[in-house]
Design a protein around this motif. Structure first.
Motif, PDB file in Angstrom:
ATOM      1  N   GLU A 176      33.527  37.997  32.745  1.00  8.84           N
ATOM      2  CA  GLU A 176      34.684  38.734  33.271  1.00  8.84           C
ATOM      3  C   GLU A 176      34.359  39.215  34.683  1.00  8.84           C
ATOM      4  O   GLU A 176      33.351  39.891  34.876  1.00  8.84           O
ATOM      5  N   ASP A 177      35.201  38.874  35.651  1.00  5.86           N
ATOM      6  CA  ASP A 177      35.075  39.496  36.968  1.00  5.86           C
ATOM      7  C   ASP A 177      35.938  40.757  36.929  1.00  5.86           C
ATOM      8  O   ASP A 177      37.147  40.721  37.165  1.00  5.86           O
ATOM      9  N   ALA A 178      35.276  41.866  36.573  1.00  5.17           N
ATOM     10  CA  ALA A 178      35.957  43.160  36.447  1.00  5.17           C
ATOM     11  C   ALA A 178      35.642  44.031  37.668  1.00  5.17           C
ATOM     12  O   ALA A 178      35.578  45.251  37.563  1.00  5.17           O
ATOM     13  N   SER A 179      35.479  43.376  38.820  1.00  2.02           N
ATOM     14  CA  SER A 179      35.197  44.113  40.057  1.00  2.02           C
ATOM     15  C   SER A 179      36.203  45.234  40.298  1.00  2.02           C
ATOM     16  O   SER A 179      35.870  46.260  40.875  1.00  2.02           O
ATOM     17  N   HIS A 180      37.450  45.023  39.839  1.00  2.00           N
ATOM     18  CA  HIS A 180      38.512  46.016  40.056  1.00  2.00           C
ATOM     19  C   HIS A 180      38.633  47.004  38.903  1.00  2.00           C
ATOM     20  O   HIS A 180      39.439  47.922  38.995  1.00  2.00           O
ATOM     21  N   ALA A 181      37.951  46.742  37.803  1.00  2.00           N
ATOM     22  CA  ALA A 181      38.463  47.272  36.534  1.00  2.00           C
ATOM     23  C   ALA A 181      37.584  48.290  35.817  1.00  2.00           C
ATOM     24  O   ALA A 181      37.832  48.598  34.657  1.00  2.00           O
ATOM     25  N   SER A 203      25.239  43.808  44.787  1.00  5.68           N
ATOM     26  CA  SER A 203      26.680  43.547  44.961  1.00  5.68           C
ATOM     27  C   SER A 203      27.218  42.875  43.707  1.00  5.68           C
ATOM     28  O   SER A 203      26.443  42.335  42.901  1.00  5.68           O
ATOM     29  N   ALA A 204      28.532  42.870  43.569  1.00  6.09           N
ATOM     30  CA  ALA A 204      29.139  42.127  42.463  1.00  6.09           C
ATOM     31  C   ALA A 204      28.962  40.630  42.678  1.00  6.09           C
ATOM     32  O   ALA A 204      28.872  39.864  41.719  1.00  6.09           O
ATOM     33  N   THR A 205      28.912  40.227  43.943  1.00  2.00           N
ATOM     34  CA  THR A 205      28.675  38.816  44.260  1.00  2.00           C
ATOM     35  C   THR A 205      27.327  38.382  43.671  1.00  2.00           C
ATOM     36  O   THR A 205      27.225  37.321  43.029  1.00  2.00           O
ATOM     37  N   SER A 206      26.296  39.214  43.872  1.00  2.00           N
ATOM     38  CA  SER A 206      24.975  38.927  43.290  1.00  2.00           C
ATOM     39  C   SER A 206      25.046  38.927  41.768  1.00  2.00           C
ATOM     40  O   SER A 206      24.401  38.099  41.105  1.00  2.00           O
ATOM     41  N   VAL A 243      35.727  50.093  48.622  1.00  2.85           N
ATOM     42  CA  VAL A 243      37.166  50.049  48.309  1.00  2.85           C
ATOM     43  C   VAL A 243      37.430  50.076  46.809  1.00  2.85           C
ATOM     44  O   VAL A 243      38.573  50.277  46.395  1.00  2.85           O
ATOM     45  N   LYS A 244      36.413  49.878  45.981  1.00  2.40           N
ATOM     46  CA  LYS A 244      36.626  49.800  44.533  1.00  2.40           C
ATOM     47  C   LYS A 244      36.712  51.209  43.931  1.00  2.40           C
ATOM     48  O   LYS A 244      36.729  52.194  44.650  1.00  2.40           O
ATOM     49  N   ILE A 245      36.711  51.307  42.614  1.00  7.01           N
ATOM     50  CA  ILE A 245      37.010  52.593  41.958  1.00  7.01           C
ATOM     51  C   ILE A 245      35.925  53.641  42.224  1.00  7.01           C
ATOM     52  O   ILE A 245      36.208  54.793  42.530  1.00  7.01           O
ATOM     53  N   PHE A 263      31.014  44.349  37.450  1.00  4.47           N
ATOM     54  CA  PHE A 263      31.764  45.364  38.208  1.00  4.47           C
ATOM     55  C   PHE A 263      31.234  45.435  39.638  1.00  4.47           C
ATOM     56  O   PHE A 263      30.044  45.214  39.875  1.00  4.47           O
ATOM     57  N   SER A 264      32.107  45.797  40.573  1.00 10.02           N
ATOM     58  CA  SER A 264      31.704  45.993  41.978  1.00 10.02           C
ATOM     59  C   SER A 264      31.753  47.476  42.335  1.00 10.02           C
ATOM     60  O   SER A 264      32.657  48.197  41.898  1.00 10.02           O
ATOM     61  N   PHE A 265      30.789  47.880  43.152  1.00  6.58           N
ATOM     62  CA  PHE A 265      30.775  49.255  43.669  1.00  6.58           C
ATOM     63  C   PHE A 265      30.910  49.278  45.184  1.00  6.58           C
ATOM     64  O   PHE A 265      30.396  50.177  45.856  1.00  6.58           O
ATOM     65  N   HIS A 274      46.373  40.857  48.692  1.00  9.91           N
ATOM     66  CA  HIS A 274      45.346  40.427  47.731  1.00  9.91           C
ATOM     67  C   HIS A 274      45.936  39.365  46.826  1.00  9.91           C
ATOM     68  O   HIS A 274      46.724  39.711  45.962  1.00  9.91           O
ATOM     69  N   TYR A 275      45.621  38.139  46.967  1.00 10.10           N
ATOM     70  CA  TYR A 275      44.642  37.565  47.859  1.00 10.10           C
ATOM     71  C   TYR A 275      45.225  36.304  48.459  1.00 10.10           C
ATOM     72  O   TYR A 275      46.162  35.738  47.919  1.00 10.10           O
ATOM     73  N   ILE A 276      44.596  35.779  49.504  1.00 12.14           N
ATOM     74  CA  ILE A 276      44.889  34.418  49.956  1.00 12.14           C
ATOM     75  C   ILE A 276      44.342  33.505  48.861  1.00 12.14           C
ATOM     76  O   ILE A 276      43.177  33.641  48.477  1.00 12.14           O
TER      77      ILE A 276
HETATM   78  C1  LIG Z   1      35.115  43.014  45.559  1.00 10.85           C
HETATM   79  C2  LIG Z   1      35.163  41.820  44.688  1.00 10.85           C
HETATM   80  C3  LIG Z   1      34.058  40.993  44.475  1.00 10.85           C
HETATM   81  C4  LIG Z   1      32.781  41.124  45.240  1.00 10.85           C
HETATM   82  O1  LIG Z   1      32.264  42.386  45.186  1.00 10.85           O
HETATM   83  P1  LIG Z   1      31.024  42.773  46.120  1.00 10.85           P
HETATM   84  O2  LIG Z   1      30.417  43.950  45.412  1.00 10.85           O
HETATM   85  O3  LIG Z   1      31.613  43.138  47.449  1.00 10.85           O
HETATM   86  O4  LIG Z   1      30.116  41.608  46.203  1.00 10.85           O
HETATM   87  C5  LIG Z   1      34.168  39.957  43.568  1.00 10.85           C
HETATM   88  N1  LIG Z   1      35.306  39.734  42.908  1.00 10.85           N
HETATM   89  C6  LIG Z   1      36.404  40.486  43.100  1.00 10.85           C
HETATM   90  C7  LIG Z   1      37.643  40.187  42.316  1.00 10.85           C
HETATM   91  C8  LIG Z   1      36.377  41.540  44.014  1.00 10.85           C
HETATM   92  O5  LIG Z   1      37.473  42.261  44.232  1.00 10.85           O
END
Ligand SMILES: *Cc1c(COP(=O)(O)O)cnc(C)c1O
Length: 386
Positions: A156-161, A53-56, A187-189, A182-184, A329-331
């Protein structure tokens, strides 16, 4: 209900996954390293470390940069909680930098001011995590220059990008950061069901993250404290985790990655159509910085509440009642009870809180149709004109 985001799984994706299921390796085979190489190629980074995960990815990125008790990490309040939680996993303190009201990204002005004060107080952050909100890159060159002046590291938290660009280079090239994540998530790209990746140009950081995602165990003789006892031998040299991505997920990701450009151009086209359709309504879309080309993960608008009769909640409920799966997006993270317990309060980050009162994300995903967009825009027009 038209959802706010939706993944696409093609027959090719299904075939790719099935072929792994029929192979000898479900985990720790050759597909994960190949997927990593392809991600690195696409985003122009030297190394990629795939995880579950991106969290990891954020967690091992912080660990690789030696974040620990006594250290401080700063991020944006307008993000998913994971951008802040990674600091807490490492026992570090968290603080936030307010956003720019127009781009919804961390304000570089607020960052510069906060750094100056933190320096005077002897409380500078060790790491800053800029979040590329909705897929639009933060102003990374400015943040990088500040990192040189104040001595912090950048994740960089590029989870969206993924697929986005900054100054004509792909997000993930790490020109202005140490590590980019990056996150996969579906809901992401692009998706691997669950999954993420950390990319970097620094071999030491890449090696450290690869070790941390798999228990801290090495089979590399050069890293061992003594010669191997035999061919079975391995050593645990750090306290790592089991954050590995598996072969099935990597096969899905590799197949999806081949459609990245197609997805980005479709999302851009849909976003531009919203821009045109909504131009005369009492709302503002996310301001797009001239240096950034968004991947368009989200299409967020801010309602001009002073010019309409309703609250954001009323507009949101009304759209949901019409079958339009809007989201918020987001609280602000600092308003979550967990962060309240750490001392954060309403009023701490006013620009983020004002943004939160007005923000709605409209449906946006590669298979959304023009007809659905017309329906969404039509409902918005009706509600906002009342
Ligand atoms: C989705 C997201 C995460 C976490 O991604 P996971 O892959 O679900 O762990 C972290 N930061 C942002 C900004 C996100 O949108």
């Amino acid at each position: 209900m038209i959802p706010y985001g939706r993944h696409e799984v093609t027959e090719e994706d299904v075939e790719a996954v099935i072929s792994v299921l029929r192979s000898d390796f479900l985990t720790q085979g050759s597909v994960v390293p190949d997927f990593e190489q392809k991600v690195a190629d696409v985003v122009c980074s030297r190394y990629a470390v795939a995880v579950n995960s991106a969290t990891s990815a954020l967690h091992i990125a912080c660990l690789a940069l030696s974040l620990g008790p006594g250290d401080i990490l700063w991020t944006s309040p307008i993000t998913f909680v994971a951008s802040a939680n990674c600091a807490r996993y490492c026992g570090a303190e968290i603080d936030f930098v307010d956003i720019d009201p127009a781009t919804f990204n961390m304000s570089v002005k607020a960052l510069a001011e906060k750094l100056e004060k933190a320096k005077a107080a002897g409380r500078l952050p060790k790491i800053v995590v800029p979040v590329h909100m909705g897929g639009q890159s933060c102003d990374m060159e400015v943040i990088y220059n500040l990192s040189q002046e104040y001595g912090f590291r950048i994740i960089e938290d590029a989870s969206h990008a993924i697929g986005g660009q900054y100054k004509k280079t792909p997000v993930g090239s790490c020109k202005y950061s140490d590590i980019c994540v990056f996150s996969f998530h579906p809901v992401k790209i692009i998706t691997t069901a669950e999954g993420g990746v950390a990319v970097t140009n620094d071999k030491k950081l890449a090696d450290a993250m690869a070790l941390l995602r798999s228990h801290g165990i090495t089979r590399d003789v050069g890293e061992m404290t003594n010669p191997p006892d035999g061919a079975w031998y391995y050593q645990q040299i750090k306290l790592g985790l089991n954050y590995r991505l598996n072969e099935i997920q990597a096969a899905l990701g590799r197949s999806q990655l081949a459609r990245l450009e197609q997805y980005i151009s479709k999302r851009r086209e849909l976003a531009y159509y919203y821009n045109r359709r909504l131009a005369n309504l009492p709302l503002s879309a996310q301001l797009q910085h001239a240096d950034a080309a968004s991947s368009w993960h989200l299409y967020v608008v801010r309602l001009h509440l002073d010019r309409i009769k309703f609250t954001r909640k009323q507009v949101f409920d009304d759209l949901r009642a019409c079958g339009i799966g809007v989201q918020v997006h987001y609280i602000p993270v600092h308003l979550q009870p967990y962060y309240n317990q750490l001392g954060f309060r309403r009023g701490d980050f006013l620009v983020s809180e004002e943004y939160y009162a007005e923000a709605i994300s409209l449906p946006l995903y590669a298979t959304l149709t023009r007809a659905e967009q017309d329906l969404i825009a039509g409902h918005l027009e009706t509600i906002l004109a009342k």
